[in-house]
Motif scaffolding. Sequence first.
Motif, PDB file in Angstrom:
ATOM      1  N   ALA A   1      -4.128  41.137   8.927  1.00  0.00           N
ATOM      2  CA  ALA A   1      -4.219  39.681   8.815  1.00  0.00           C
ATOM      3  C   ALA A   1      -2.869  39.061   9.151  1.00  0.00           C
ATOM      4  CB  ALA A   1      -4.644  39.283   7.400  1.00  0.00           C
ATOM      5  N   VAL A   2      -2.858  38.111  10.085  1.00  0.00           N
ATOM      6  CA  VAL A   2      -1.632  37.412  10.459  1.00  0.00           C
ATOM      7  C   VAL A   2      -1.878  35.907  10.468  1.00  0.00           C
ATOM      8  CG1 VAL A   2      -0.777  39.345  11.837  1.00  0.00           C
ATOM      9  CG2 VAL A   2      -2.101  37.556  12.923  1.00  0.00           C
ATOM     10  N   ASP A   3      -0.810  35.160  10.223  1.00  0.00           N
ATOM     11  CA  ASP A   3      -0.881  33.698  10.258  1.00  0.00           C
ATOM     12  C   ASP A   3      -0.666  33.206  11.679  1.00  0.00           C
ATOM     13  OD1 ASP A   3      -1.186  33.393   7.439  1.00  0.00           O
ATOM     14  OD2 ASP A   3       0.968  33.748   7.203  1.00  0.00           O
ATOM     15  N   VAL A   4      -1.379  32.145  12.033  1.00  0.00           N
ATOM     16  CA  VAL A   4      -1.239  31.567  13.362  1.00  0.00           C
ATOM     17  C   VAL A   4      -1.134  30.061  13.238  1.00  0.00           C
ATOM     18  CG1 VAL A   4      -3.755  31.570  13.668  1.00  0.00           C
ATOM     19  CG2 VAL A   4      -2.284  31.373  15.660  1.00  0.00           C
ATOM     20  N   GLU A   5      -0.213  29.491  14.013  1.00  0.00           N
ATOM     21  CA  GLU A   5      -0.031  28.040  14.104  1.00  0.00           C
ATOM     22  C   GLU A   5      -0.652  27.576  15.413  1.00  0.00           C
ATOM     23  OE1 GLU A   5       1.363  26.064  11.880  1.00  0.00           O
ATOM     24  OE2 GLU A   5       2.151  27.578  10.482  1.00  0.00           O
TER      25      GLU A   5
ATOM     26  N   ASP B   1      -1.807  24.475  18.167  1.00  0.00           N
ATOM     27  CA  ASP B   1      -1.525  23.144  18.697  1.00  0.00           C
ATOM     28  C   ASP B   1      -2.695  22.212  18.380  1.00  0.00           C
ATOM     29  OD1 ASP B   1      -1.019  20.881  20.210  1.00  0.00           O
ATOM     30  OD2 ASP B   1      -0.550  21.976  22.049  1.00  0.00           O
ATOM     31  N   ALA B   2      -2.397  21.100  17.714  1.00  0.00           N
ATOM     32  CA  ALA B   2      -3.467  20.170  17.337  1.00  0.00           C
ATOM     33  C   ALA B   2      -4.180  19.604  18.558  1.00  0.00           C
ATOM     34  CB  ALA B   2      -2.892  19.033  16.486  1.00  0.00           C
ATOM     35  N   ALA B   3      -3.472  19.502  19.683  1.00  0.00           N
ATOM     36  CA  ALA B   3      -4.070  18.955  20.906  1.00  0.00           C
ATOM     37  C   ALA B   3      -4.644  20.085  21.746  1.00  0.00           C
ATOM     38  CB  ALA B   3      -3.036  18.166  21.692  1.00  0.00           C
ATOM     39  N   SER B   4      -5.601  20.807  21.186  1.00  0.00           N
ATOM     40  CA  SER B   4      -6.201  21.933  21.894  1.00  0.00           C
ATOM     41  C   SER B   4      -7.663  22.071  21.497  1.00  0.00           C
ATOM     42  CB  SER B   4      -5.461  23.239  21.566  1.00  0.00           C
ATOM     43  OG  SER B   4      -5.655  23.597  20.206  1.00  0.00           O
ATOM     44  N   ASP B   5      -8.426  22.707  22.380  1.00  0.00           N
ATOM     45  CA  ASP B   5      -9.815  23.009  22.053  1.00  0.00           C
ATOM     46  C   ASP B   5      -9.895  23.997  20.897  1.00  0.00           C
ATOM     47  OD1 ASP B   5     -10.714  21.367  24.099  1.00  0.00           O
ATOM     48  OD2 ASP B   5     -10.886  22.998  25.551  1.00  0.00           O
ATOM     49  N   LEU B   6      -8.930  24.913  20.821  1.00  0.00           N
ATOM     50  CA  LEU B   6      -8.919  25.887  19.731  1.00  0.00           C
ATOM     51  C   LEU B   6      -8.800  25.196  18.382  1.00  0.00           C
ATOM     52  CD1 LEU B   6      -8.866  28.800  18.742  1.00  0.00           C
ATOM     53  CD2 LEU B   6      -6.389  28.826  19.171  1.00  0.00           C
ATOM     54  N   ALA B   7      -7.942  24.175  18.290  1.00  0.00           N
ATOM     55  CA  ALA B   7      -7.791  23.451  17.026  1.00  0.00           C
ATOM     56  C   ALA B   7      -9.088  22.757  16.627  1.00  0.00           C
ATOM     57  CB  ALA B   7      -6.656  22.433  17.135  1.00  0.00           C
ATOM     58  N   LEU B   8      -9.843  22.258  17.606  1.00  0.00           N
ATOM     59  CA  LEU B   8     -11.127  21.645  17.295  1.00  0.00           C
ATOM     60  C   LEU B   8     -12.097  22.670  16.705  1.00  0.00           C
ATOM     61  CD1 LEU B   8     -11.666  19.388  20.450  1.00  0.00           C
ATOM     62  CD2 LEU B   8     -10.962  18.665  18.157  1.00  0.00           C
ATOM     63  N   ALA B   9     -11.938  23.923  17.115  1.00  0.00           N
ATOM     64  CA  ALA B   9     -12.845  24.969  16.648  1.00  0.00           C
ATOM     65  C   ALA B   9     -12.448  25.549  15.298  1.00  0.00           C
ATOM     66  CB  ALA B   9     -12.924  26.084  17.692  1.00  0.00           C
ATOM     67  N   VAL B  10     -11.135  25.742  15.066  1.00  0.00           N
ATOM     68  CA  VAL B  10     -10.716  26.451  13.850  1.00  0.00           C
ATOM     69  C   VAL B  10      -9.649  25.736  13.036  1.00  0.00           C
ATOM     70  CG1 VAL B  10     -11.277  28.662  14.921  1.00  0.00           C
ATOM     71  CG2 VAL B  10      -8.928  27.832  15.004  1.00  0.00           C
ATOM     72  N   GLY B  11      -9.145  24.587  13.498  1.00  0.00           N
ATOM     73  CA  GLY B  11      -8.086  23.894  12.779  1.00  0.00           C
ATOM     74  C   GLY B  11      -6.712  24.252  13.310  1.00  0.00           C
ATOM     75  N   THR B  12      -5.673  23.736  12.678  1.00  0.00           N
ATOM     76  CA  THR B  12      -4.306  23.922  13.175  1.00  0.00           C
ATOM     77  C   THR B  12      -3.566  25.079  12.515  1.00  0.00           C
ATOM     78  OG1 THR B  12      -3.497  22.272  11.585  1.00  0.00           O
ATOM     79  CG2 THR B  12      -4.061  21.496  13.806  1.00  0.00           C
ATOM     80  N   ARG B  13      -4.148  25.666  11.486  1.00  0.00           N
ATOM     81  CA  ARG B  13      -3.577  26.860  10.851  1.00  0.00           C
ATOM     82  C   ARG B  13      -4.722  27.813  10.540  1.00  0.00           C
ATOM     83  NH1 ARG B  13       1.561  26.575   8.630  1.00  0.00           N
ATOM     84  NH2 ARG B  13       0.972  28.201   7.142  1.00  0.00           N
ATOM     85  N   ALA B  14      -4.477  29.097  10.713  1.00  0.00           N
ATOM     86  CA  ALA B  14      -5.525  30.065  10.417  1.00  0.00           C
ATOM     87  C   ALA B  14      -4.897  31.405  10.077  1.00  0.00           C
ATOM     88  CB  ALA B  14      -6.478  30.219  11.603  1.00  0.00           C
ATOM     89  N   VAL B  15      -5.634  32.191   9.321  1.00  0.00           N
ATOM     90  CA  VAL B  15      -5.302  33.592   9.098  1.00  0.00           C
ATOM     91  C   VAL B  15      -6.335  34.391   9.878  1.00  0.00           C
ATOM     92  CG1 VAL B  15      -5.034  35.452   7.425  1.00  0.00           C
ATOM     93  CG2 VAL B  15      -4.366  33.116   6.817  1.00  0.00           C
ATOM     94  N   VAL B  16      -5.850  35.211  10.814  1.00  0.00           N
ATOM     95  CA  VAL B  16      -6.755  35.869  11.757  1.00  0.00           C
ATOM     96  C   VAL B  16      -6.608  37.383  11.662  1.00  0.00           C
ATOM     97  CG1 VAL B  16      -6.687  33.878  13.296  1.00  0.00           C
ATOM     98  CG2 VAL B  16      -5.071  35.762  13.647  1.00  0.00           C
TER      99      VAL B  16
ATOM    100  N   ALA C   1      -1.298  28.500  20.696  1.00  0.00           N
ATOM    101  CA  ALA C   1      -1.099  29.052  19.359  1.00  0.00           C
ATOM    102  C   ALA C   1      -0.043  30.136  19.427  1.00  0.00           C
ATOM    103  CB  ALA C   1      -2.405  29.610  18.793  1.00  0.00           C
ATOM    104  N   ARG C   2       0.752  30.220  18.373  1.00  0.00           N
ATOM    105  CA  ARG C   2       1.801  31.234  18.300  1.00  0.00           C
ATOM    106  C   ARG C   2       1.876  31.816  16.893  1.00  0.00           C
ATOM    107  NH1 ARG C   2       5.296  31.359  22.649  1.00  0.00           N
ATOM    108  NH2 ARG C   2       5.318  29.509  23.987  1.00  0.00           N
ATOM    109  N   HIS C   3       2.424  33.021  16.837  1.00  0.00           N
ATOM    110  CA  HIS C   3       2.847  33.615  15.576  1.00  0.00           C
ATOM    111  C   HIS C   3       4.271  33.132  15.296  1.00  0.00           C
ATOM    112  CE1 HIS C   3       4.489  36.921  13.018  1.00  0.00           C
ATOM    113  NE2 HIS C   3       3.295  36.789  12.446  1.00  0.00           N
TER     114      HIS C   3
ATOM    115  N   LEU D   1       5.435  35.017  19.448  1.00  0.00           N
ATOM    116  CA  LEU D   1       4.447  35.582  20.357  1.00  0.00           C
ATOM    117  C   LEU D   1       3.289  34.613  20.564  1.00  0.00           C
ATOM    118  CD1 LEU D   1       3.629  38.192  21.924  1.00  0.00           C
ATOM    119  CD2 LEU D   1       2.164  38.716  19.962  1.00  0.00           C
ATOM    120  N   ALA D   2       2.908  34.430  21.819  1.00  0.00           N
ATOM    121  CA  ALA D   2       1.737  33.610  22.129  1.00  0.00           C
ATOM    122  C   ALA D   2       0.487  34.312  21.617  1.00  0.00           C
ATOM    123  CB  ALA D   2       1.640  33.391  23.636  1.00  0.00           C
ATOM    124  N   LEU D   3      -0.290  33.613  20.798  1.00  0.00           N
ATOM    125  CA  LEU D   3      -1.511  34.186  20.245  1.00  0.00           C
ATOM    126  C   LEU D   3      -2.770  33.543  20.806  1.00  0.00           C
ATOM    127  CD1 LEU D   3      -0.707  34.801  16.468  1.00  0.00           C
ATOM    128  CD2 LEU D   3      -0.627  36.408  18.385  1.00  0.00           C
ATOM    129  N   ALA D   4      -2.622  32.488  21.604  1.00  0.00           N
ATOM    130  CA  ALA D   4      -3.794  31.886  22.252  1.00  0.00           C
ATOM    131  C   ALA D   4      -3.361  31.121  23.492  1.00  0.00           C
ATOM    132  CB  ALA D   4      -4.540  30.953  21.300  1.00  0.00           C
TER     133      ALA D   4
END
Length: 254
Positions: free
Chosen positions: A152-156, A158-173, A192-194, A198-201
Amino acid sequence: MAEHRTRRPLIGVTAGTARMMSGAWEGHDAVVLTEHYVTALRAAGARPVILAPQDRWSDEEVAELDAVVLTGGTDLDPESYGELPDGTGFTPDPERDAFEIALFHAARNAGVPVLGVCRGLQIIAVATGGTLLQHLPRDLPAHPVTGERITAVDVEIDAASDLALAVGTRAVVQAFHHQGVASHGEDLRVVARHASGLALALEAAEGSPVLAVQWHPELDDREAEGDGIFAALVSAAALRAPARTVDGASTPVV
């Protein structure tokens, strides 16, 4: 009167190859894919279509799909991004590399949405001219060890992204990788980055939707980190999927 039914979006899901270890077919190669992808896509309302690297799809055939998922798997061949093996990698599968890179380009040319998962993100980065970090955390000491077990890692995000619309601006993945993106093509952007940097998305900067994540959303039952990504893909795919009637007529989905 004909009954109208909307068909489920057809989503191509890439598989790998592995040697059978026991039984009557010991020593034979098998087309393999963990069932988690199929379960996640069916739960999101799609019909998965398994794509084997031994069966190349033409551009016209790829255009008949409503979306493509590039799945996890073994390391890419370093020669695919202009480097030599450093001795830390798993056995590559150049046939699968070439198959998935060609599939990604065909999907982009046809405007077919693409989701990349773990290795799939790395395929997308390399397909657009990027390179990889061959071993983590050696090549990025601040990154945790994620190549030995699912972590499990934390990910930050970008609020201006399709990913944020799907999962929010913070997640544990749920991450399981020992390589990562060092660079990518100009038609992609990091969303998204760790905390290590590191780029995570990645997402496409323009054109049809492309989302790639350096984790395994198919393993997570929670809506925020799992179903949201597959639901977003199916929503994008549904824009391409026609409605079918029982008598064979077709009309576009609106």
